[in-house]
Scaffold this motif. Structure first.
Motif, PDB file in Angstrom:
ATOM      1  N   ARG A  77     -13.067  25.418  -9.523  1.00 57.00           N
ATOM      2  CA  ARG A  77     -13.420  26.837  -9.696  1.00 57.00           C
ATOM      3  C   ARG A  77     -14.826  26.976 -10.279  1.00 57.00           C
ATOM      4  N   ARG A  78     -15.169  26.073 -11.177  1.00 56.66           N
ATOM      5  CA  ARG A  78     -16.524  26.098 -11.745  1.00 56.66           C
ATOM      6  C   ARG A  78     -17.554  25.858 -10.643  1.00 56.66           C
ATOM      7  N   SER A  79     -17.287  24.901  -9.778  1.00 49.73           N
ATOM      8  CA  SER A  79     -18.201  24.610  -8.673  1.00 49.73           C
ATOM      9  C   SER A  79     -18.295  25.768  -7.686  1.00 49.73           C
ATOM     10  N   LEU A  80     -17.200  26.518  -7.548  1.00 47.39           N
ATOM     11  CA  LEU A  80     -17.172  27.657  -6.632  1.00 47.39           C
ATOM     12  C   LEU A  80     -17.812  28.904  -7.226  1.00 47.39           C
ATOM     13  N   GLY A  81     -18.171  28.815  -8.506  1.00 50.10           N
ATOM     14  CA  GLY A  81     -18.826  29.956  -9.149  1.00 50.10           C
ATOM     15  C   GLY A  81     -17.876  30.984  -9.722  1.00 50.10           C
ATOM     16  N   ASP A  82     -16.602  30.619  -9.878  1.00 49.38           N
ATOM     17  CA  ASP A  82     -15.624  31.556 -10.423  1.00 49.38           C
ATOM     18  C   ASP A  82     -15.818  31.731 -11.927  1.00 49.38           C
ATOM     19  N   THR A  83     -15.361  32.851 -12.446  1.00 46.62           N
ATOM     20  CA  THR A  83     -15.331  33.076 -13.882  1.00 46.62           C
ATOM     21  C   THR A  83     -14.086  32.404 -14.441  1.00 46.62           C
ATOM     22  N   LEU A  84     -14.259  31.515 -15.390  1.00 45.79           N
ATOM     23  CA  LEU A  84     -13.145  30.742 -15.936  1.00 45.79           C
ATOM     24  C   LEU A  84     -12.574  31.406 -17.171  1.00 45.79           C
ATOM     25  N   THR A  85     -11.284  31.203 -17.386  1.00 48.78           N
ATOM     26  CA  THR A  85     -10.664  31.631 -18.630  1.00 48.78           C
ATOM     27  C   THR A  85     -11.172  30.738 -19.762  1.00 48.78           C
ATOM     28  N   ASP A  86     -10.976  31.167 -20.986  1.00 51.04           N
ATOM     29  CA  ASP A  86     -11.412  30.354 -22.132  1.00 51.04           C
ATOM     30  C   ASP A  86     -10.713  29.002 -22.124  1.00 51.04           C
ATOM     31  N   GLU A  87      -9.439  29.014 -21.739  1.00 51.23           N
ATOM     32  CA  GLU A  87      -8.698  27.757 -21.689  1.00 51.23           C
ATOM     33  C   GLU A  87      -9.274  26.822 -20.635  1.00 51.23           C
ATOM     34  N   ALA A  88      -9.615  27.377 -19.469  1.00 50.44           N
ATOM     35  CA  ALA A  88     -10.171  26.553 -18.390  1.00 50.44           C
ATOM     36  C   ALA A  88     -11.563  26.042 -18.749  1.00 50.44           C
ATOM     37  N   LYS A  89     -12.322  26.827 -19.485  1.00 51.49           N
ATOM     38  CA  LYS A  89     -13.653  26.385 -19.896  1.00 51.49           C
ATOM     39  C   LYS A  89     -13.577  25.119 -20.740  1.00 51.49           C
ATOM     40  N   GLY A  90     -12.483  24.973 -21.488  1.00 56.02           N
ATOM     41  CA  GLY A  90     -12.326  23.789 -22.336  1.00 56.02           C
ATOM     42  C   GLY A  90     -11.991  22.533 -21.566  1.00 56.02           C
ATOM     43  N   LEU A  91     -11.651  22.678 -20.285  1.00 60.01           N
ATOM     44  CA  LEU A  91     -11.314  21.515 -19.457  1.00 60.01           C
ATOM     45  C   LEU A  91     -12.583  20.942 -18.850  1.00 60.01           C
ATOM     46  N   ASP A  92     -13.413  20.399 -19.715  1.00 62.40           N
ATOM     47  CA  ASP A  92     -14.714  19.868 -19.325  1.00 62.40           C
ATOM     48  C   ASP A  92     -14.918  18.545 -20.046  1.00 62.40           C
ATOM     49  N   ALA A  93     -15.299  17.519 -19.308  1.00 61.73           N
ATOM     50  CA  ALA A  93     -15.430  16.175 -19.870  1.00 61.73           C
ATOM     51  C   ALA A  93     -16.795  15.901 -20.485  1.00 61.73           C
ATOM     52  N   ALA A  94     -17.711  16.836 -20.426  1.00 58.68           N
ATOM     53  CA  ALA A  94     -19.087  16.601 -20.891  1.00 58.68           C
ATOM     54  C   ALA A  94     -19.103  16.077 -22.328  1.00 58.68           C
ATOM     55  N   GLY A  95     -19.714  14.897 -22.506  1.00 60.59           N
ATOM     56  CA  GLY A  95     -19.889  14.316 -23.830  1.00 60.59           C
ATOM     57  C   GLY A  95     -18.627  13.768 -24.463  1.00 60.59           C
TER      58      GLY A  95
ATOM     59  N   LYS B 255     -15.415  14.805  -2.101  1.00 63.76           N
ATOM     60  CA  LYS B 255     -14.598  14.289  -1.006  1.00 63.76           C
ATOM     61  C   LYS B 255     -14.469  15.309   0.128  1.00 63.76           C
ATOM     62  N   LEU B 256     -14.449  16.583  -0.226  1.00 63.79           N
ATOM     63  CA  LEU B 256     -14.273  17.630   0.781  1.00 63.79           C
ATOM     64  C   LEU B 256     -14.953  18.901   0.295  1.00 63.79           C
ATOM     65  N   GLU B 257     -16.115  19.191   0.873  1.00 62.47           N
ATOM     66  CA  GLU B 257     -16.825  20.410   0.487  1.00 62.47           C
ATOM     67  C   GLU B 257     -16.051  21.625   0.976  1.00 62.47           C
ATOM     68  N   LYS B 258     -16.029  22.669   0.168  1.00 61.28           N
ATOM     69  CA  LYS B 258     -15.100  23.772   0.386  1.00 61.28           C
ATOM     70  C   LYS B 258     -15.460  24.654   1.572  1.00 61.28           C
ATOM     71  N   ASP B 259     -16.698  24.624   2.027  1.00 66.59           N
ATOM     72  CA  ASP B 259     -17.035  25.418   3.211  1.00 66.59           C
ATOM     73  C   ASP B 259     -16.353  24.855   4.462  1.00 66.59           C
ATOM     74  N   ILE B 260     -15.953  23.580   4.419  1.00 68.03           N
ATOM     75  CA  ILE B 260     -15.221  22.981   5.535  1.00 68.03           C
ATOM     76  C   ILE B 260     -13.864  23.674   5.689  1.00 68.03           C
ATOM     77  N   VAL B 261     -13.205  23.938   4.557  1.00 67.21           N
ATOM     78  CA  VAL B 261     -11.910  24.624   4.580  1.00 67.21           C
ATOM     79  C   VAL B 261     -12.092  26.097   4.933  1.00 67.21           C
ATOM     80  N   ALA B 262     -13.119  26.726   4.352  1.00 67.98           N
ATOM     81  CA  ALA B 262     -13.371  28.144   4.632  1.00 67.98           C
ATOM     82  C   ALA B 262     -13.661  28.377   6.114  1.00 67.98           C
ATOM     83  N   ARG B 263     -14.296  27.412   6.755  1.00 67.30           N
ATOM     84  CA  ARG B 263     -14.594  27.509   8.182  1.00 67.30           C
ATOM     85  C   ARG B 263     -13.305  27.576   8.999  1.00 67.30           C
ATOM     86  N   ARG B 264     -12.313  26.769   8.644  1.00 65.19           N
ATOM     87  CA  ARG B 264     -11.034  26.804   9.331  1.00 65.19           C
ATOM     88  C   ARG B 264     -10.286  28.113   9.042  1.00 65.19           C
ATOM     89  N   HIS B 265     -10.387  28.585   7.802  1.00 63.80           N
ATOM     90  CA  HIS B 265      -9.769  29.872   7.452  1.00 63.80           C
ATOM     91  C   HIS B 265     -10.282  30.974   8.373  1.00 63.80           C
TER      92      HIS B 265
END
Length: 482
Positions: free
Chosen positions: A272-290, A193-203
């Motif tokens: 954060r995953r899309s932005l390339g951030d390193t996720l915590t173990d808890e955040a890694k589990g928040l994935d709907a795959a399969g 819906k909103l690619e993040k470089d659009i926001v970074a450009r305004r920043h």
């Protein structure tokens, strides 16, 4: 009026080209293409230039929509951008994420019989063109003032206020606990819906214009945080624009099982995953795959969750909503996009229990029916006896809305008044809280709402802050050198 307008009788409505559902399910890129120049001018020419512009009335910002549509139709795009940006701090963002079907386009007078003008798509085209051509410049105040304003929150309300205050010459400092500017624009709204470089450009534009950002700086009494009392000492005035981040909960049997997650936690991990951030173990589990995913809720956040789950490769995605499609609070356009992408909507159904031992395995739901209108004007709902059924699920996402955090307690400011809903109480005509020189705007005042309303509140609050400083603080201005 030019001869280029009033073509709605001969030119059909055309939305920008939309990527096919199979293609867009494979990534988090935006799903709509930009208008080509001829498409934009042609669609803008459908405007009827009516005497009473209901599109402007239906826009929280009161944008001068007919004016910039006419300029676009005549290929006067730089002027169109100037008119658009005069009332809207972030037209390229609103053009992407505003529910135009409920606001400007929904108010278009040609809609009964002719489809409305594609206002949002033209707005996006005009602003993207302005950026490409270099017409968008950092703010450059005519005079510099010694007074400073501290803004808590780098979301749309805070950023809109910062832009307006900086244009008046104030020294503007924004404090935010997150590591990126944008708030929910970055971590809550998905990239499709909103690619993040659009926001970074305004920043970058705000930073180039002299706004000073203090990222990763929380406000409060905890270790490493800046106390609110100290914040007030630093600045002539303070604007609270924190938004609302406390997820509403859902009780009932099994509500504490693993695999039942909050919408914002899930969306933040995905972004954060899309932005390339390193996720915590808890955040890694928040994935709907399969996984079999059930999202509970019917607003735009629920739509963001179901469409994110599709892109993550979920085995199945169901949206459980207690009312019918006609009563869904989310954008009709978003519902349609979700259906195209394979989301299964379970209308008139509400959860009554979550099944499983340690981890959720299913949702037991009950069928609902609509009754007579209640005091709010909406149809009341009631459960249908004996209608319980079970939906298989190993990931349940609660998208039930957001409430404000208890700021007076967190900031050790018992004199900071709140409403009965926990939002900050302000004077409607000044945005002033119960603390002198402390203002508030956006969702922390009105409750969870649209980005466009946050922009409106931020702009209006900035004007009130300027007026208050003029009346209550010694004026100190210096001509900008060069």
């Amino acid at each position: 009026m030019t001869e280029s307008m009033l073509k709605f009788v001969s030119v059909a409505q055309q939305q920008p080209e939309k990527r096919t559902a199979p293609a867009r399910k494979a990534d988090f890129n935006e799903i709509y293409e930009d208008f080509k120049p001829q498409e934009a001018t042609t669609q803008a020419s459908r405007c009827s230039q009516c005497g009473v512009p209901f599109c402007s009335v239906g826009c929280p910002l009161g944008n001068n929509i007919p004016d910039w549509l006419m300029l676009t139709a005549n290929n006067r795009l730089e002027e169109a951008y100037e008119i658009s940006s005069a009332t809207n701090t972030f037209p390229e963002i609103c053009g992407r994420i505003c529910p135009q079907d409920r606001l400007c386009e929904g108010s278009c007078v040609i809609e009964p019989g002719f489809e409305s003008v594609t206002i949002g798509a033209v707005e996006r085209y005009v602003t993207d063109t302005a950026f490409e051509k270099g017409w968008v410049k950092p703010v450059s105040p005519v005079t510099e003032r010694s007074e400073s304003v501290g803004i808590v929150g780098a979301g749309p309300a805070g950023l809109a206020a910062a832009d307006r205050l900086r244009s008046k010459g104030y020294q503007v400092h924004i404090y935010d606990r997150y590591d990126r500017v944008g708030g929910l624009l970055v971590y809550g709204i998905p990239g499709f819906k909103l690619e993040k470089d659009i926001v970074a450009r305004r920043h970058k534009l705000l930073e180039d214009g002299g706004v000073i950002f203090h990222m990763g700086q929380g406000i409060g009494e905890a270790e490493g945080e800046l106390s609110f009392a100290e914040l007030r000492k630093r600045h002539t005035a303070v604007l609270v624009a924190t938004g609302v981040y406390k997820s509403r909960d859902l009780g009932g049997p099994g509500a504490g099982l693993k695999g039942i997650e909050k919408a914002l936690d899930y969306l933040t991990a995905s972004n954060r995953r899309s932005l390339g951030d390193t996720l915590t173990d808890e955040a890694k589990g928040l994935d709907a795959a399969g996984r079999n995913v059930v999202v509970i809720g019917g607003g735009d956040t629920a739509m963001d969750c179901v469409r994110t789950a599709i892109r993550q490769g979920a085995k199945s995605v169901k949206c459980l909503y207690r009312r019918d499609k006609a009563n869904m609070p989310g954008s009709a356009r978003e519902v349609k996009n979700a259906e195209e992408e394979g989301v299964d909507f379970v209308w008139l159904a509400a959860p009554e229990a979550f099944l499983g031992d340690e981890t959720v395995t299913g949702v037991r739901a009950v069928r609902m029916r609509l009754g007579q209108n209640d005091a709010s004007g909406r149809q009341a709902i009631e459960a249908v006896d004996g209608s319980s059924f079970t939906i298989e699920a190993d990931l349940v996402i609660k998208a039930l809305g957001f409430d404000p955090e208890p700021l007076p307690k967190l900031w050790a400011q018992p004199a900071l008044s709140v409403s009965r809903w926990g939002t900050l109480a302000v004077k409607s005509d000044t945005f002033m809280t119960s603390l002198p020189g402390v203002f508030a705007a956006g969702d922390i005042v009105r409750g969870a709402s649209l980005v466009v309303w946050a922009i409106r509140d931020g702009r209006d609050a900035a004007d009130c802050i300027d007026k208050w400083i003029e009346e209550n603080a010694p004026v100190s201005v210096a001509a900008v050198q060069g």
